[in-house]
Scaffold this active site. Sequence first.
Site, PDB file in Angstrom:
ATOM      1  N   LYS A   1       0.757  -1.088  -0.042  1.00  5.24           N
ATOM      2  CA  LYS A   1       0.023   0.002  -0.057  1.00  5.24           C
ATOM      3  C   LYS A   1       0.880   1.293  -0.029  1.00  5.24           C
ATOM      4  O   LYS A   1       1.619   1.588   0.925  1.00  5.24           O
ATOM      5  CB  LYS A   1      -0.730   0.108   1.120  1.00  5.24           C
ATOM      6  CG  LYS A   1      -1.740   1.219   1.361  1.00  5.24           C
ATOM      7  CD  LYS A   1      -2.570   1.568   2.647  1.00  5.24           C
ATOM      8  CE  LYS A   1      -2.173   2.822   3.243  1.00  5.24           C
ATOM      9  NZ  LYS A   1      -1.979   3.915   2.474  1.00  5.24           N
TER      10      LYS A   1
ATOM     11  N   GLU B   1       9.082   2.108  11.281  1.00  8.24           N
ATOM     12  CA  GLU B   1       9.874   3.415  11.145  1.00  8.24           C
ATOM     13  C   GLU B   1       9.146   4.406  11.287  1.00  8.24           C
ATOM     14  O   GLU B   1       8.240   4.922  10.394  1.00  8.24           O
ATOM     15  CB  GLU B   1      10.549   3.276   9.741  1.00  8.24           C
ATOM     16  CG  GLU B   1      12.017   3.578   9.382  1.00  8.24           C
ATOM     17  CD  GLU B   1      12.879   2.855  10.738  1.00  8.24           C
ATOM     18  OE1 GLU B   1      13.062   3.745  11.553  1.00  8.24           O
ATOM     19  OE2 GLU B   1      13.185   1.806  10.884  1.00  8.24           O
TER      20      GLU B   1
ATOM     21  N   CYS C   1      12.248  11.683   7.918  1.00  9.21           N
ATOM     22  CA  CYS C   1      12.555  11.424   9.110  1.00  9.21           C
ATOM     23  C   CYS C   1      13.732  11.558   9.933  1.00  9.21           C
ATOM     24  O   CYS C   1      14.122  11.612  10.982  1.00  9.21           O
ATOM     25  CB  CYS C   1      11.819  10.246   9.672  1.00  9.21           C
ATOM     26  SG  CYS C   1      12.641   8.653   8.569  1.00  9.21           S
TER      27      CYS C   1
ATOM     28  N   GLU D   1       8.189  16.319  16.148  1.00  5.36           N
ATOM     29  CA  GLU D   1       8.628  16.172  14.899  1.00  5.36           C
ATOM     30  C   GLU D   1       7.635  17.078  13.713  1.00  5.36           C
ATOM     31  O   GLU D   1       6.270  16.911  14.031  1.00  5.36           O
ATOM     32  CB  GLU D   1       8.573  14.925  14.313  1.00  5.36           C
ATOM     33  CG  GLU D   1       8.795  14.764  12.892  1.00  5.36           C
ATOM     34  CD  GLU D   1       9.212  13.422  12.185  1.00  5.36           C
ATOM     35  OE1 GLU D   1       8.149  12.743  12.342  1.00  5.36           O
ATOM     36  OE2 GLU D   1      10.181  13.038  11.738  1.00  5.36           O
TER      37      GLU D   1
HETATM   38  C1  UN1 Z   1      17.292   9.422   3.914  1.00  3.68           C
HETATM   39  O1  UN1 Z   1      17.419  10.145   4.707  1.00  3.68           O
HETATM   40  O2  UN1 Z   1      18.136   9.351   3.018  1.00  3.68           O
HETATM   41  O3  UN1 Z   1      10.869   8.660   6.014  1.00  3.68           O
HETATM   42  C2  UN1 Z   1      15.922   8.553   4.106  1.00  3.68           C
HETATM   43  C3  UN1 Z   1      12.173   8.855   5.891  1.00  3.68           C
HETATM   44  C4  UN1 Z   1      13.303   7.799   6.313  1.00  3.68           C
HETATM   45  C5  UN1 Z   1      13.981   7.807   5.029  1.00  3.68           C
HETATM   46  C6  UN1 Z   1      15.281   8.626   5.054  1.00  3.68           C
HETATM   47  N1  UN1 Z   1      12.422   6.738   6.577  1.00  3.68           N
HETATM   48  O4  UN1 Z   1      12.523  10.195   5.911  1.00  3.68           O
END
Ligand code: UN1
Length: 476
Positions: free
Chosen positions: A170, A245, A279, A378
């Site tokens: 998804k 994550e 992130c 965040e």
């Molecule tokens: C990166 O910084 O190259 O959602 C990847 C995000 C992370 C991936 C970052 N899971 O920003």
Amino acid sequence: MRPNYVGGAWVAAQQSAPNINPSDIKDVIDEYASGDAALVDQAVQAARAAFSAWARSGPQVRADALDIIGSEILARRAELGDLLAREEGKTLPEAIGEVTRAGHIFKFFSGEALRPHGELMPSVRPGVQVEITREAAGVVGLIAPWNFPIAIPAWKIAPALCHGNCVIFKPADLVPGSSWVLADIISRAGLPDGVFNLVIGPGSLVGNAMVNHPGIDAISFTGSVSTGERIARAAIERRVKVQLEMGGKNPLVIVDDASLEQAVEVAIQGSFYSTGQRCTASSRVIVTAGIHDAFMRRFTERAKALVVGDARDKATQIGPVASEAQLDQNLRYIEIGKSEGAKLLCGGERISGKTDGYYFTPAVFAECSNSMRISQEEIFGPVASVIRAANYDEALAMANDTPFGLSAGICTTSLKLATDFKRNAQAGMVMVNVPTAGVDYHVPFGGRKGSSYGTREQGRYAAEFFTTVKTAYTGL
Ligand code: UN1
């Protein structure tokens, strides 16, 4: 309407949703099918039917399929990069870079399919031998966020297929375009029907149905903390594997002995590129007293000079915010920061562009404390909270004083401080003199504390999630 892909067939839906260009909201890229729980069920049935044969397929079959997918992505990187920039709003170089990364990920896992691991050893009992092997985890549900419309799908789908799993995928319903093309490429790579399924649709319908479906054995999710927590609870209730994550509030520590120009560059990249929508972005910049004022002058100068504009305009350095909801969130946090007493040195405003898009200027907050909401929550936008620290020890303590633990960076020329920071930063990834964001595809990715849950993604470590271990004893 771009249909879903289930059981080896393209399936139209009754509902559809538009995919809108955040640089120009009058530009509708296309309509995308919107799936529901019934379609998820159909996909799971197809995946279950395909599973036992696919799990037993040989390494060569999987390596070939993944190689075909990776090659087509790389061959079409300019075209796919343009689509990605158009639907998500990151700049063309960033978007082409992301597509290239996705292609490389498939190539990596094509090779990885040819390197199955196992162990063979004597038992502690005479005349008995022990084998330890890895088998596919099963039918896996993969849920991707909107900020990396092709790289994150790639780093979930490629290892899943490499290790013999069947996939229900998804994408984020905000940016289904790149994922749809990826599904089209996968559909032509020679996989048996049902091994890979695409179900686009809202999290409340499709995501929810996936998380609660008894036919799904493992869920890998990247997205918000609140959704991640709900998914974790549902997965644990069913006792299925889960990998999450989620957010970050990544510190970048800049100490007195840092190279000023390098530190400014690392901070600009980490805080503002990809419109801060990573992130791994450096949203807290913690600067020691001796370099603080000089850093602030250069950092603010550079932030003010960044060109905000249409993602596909060559002059643009910072593309638009991906959605109106995200833009509103950024603006809300600017007000929160001001009301907490932080000093807004530049940016933080909605601006108009040549077209009607979600344009927002990179913001630098000075005189922040680490306990302010803008330093703890965040924001997911190009907003940097700069915090002054008396010395390295105080900077490290503040860096670790956060509910998150994804990425942590330091700019220093001291081997001693770099070594200390690598050992003591409470984060899954530590960066010395390179931005907190922007990671390699062949090594583990993931964090600690509130950022992540479960085993690491990417590289060889992805096997821990996408396989289950079997120990076999044979009497000789
Ligand atoms: C990166 O910084 O190259 O959602 C990847 C995000 C992370 C991936 C970052 N899971 O920003």
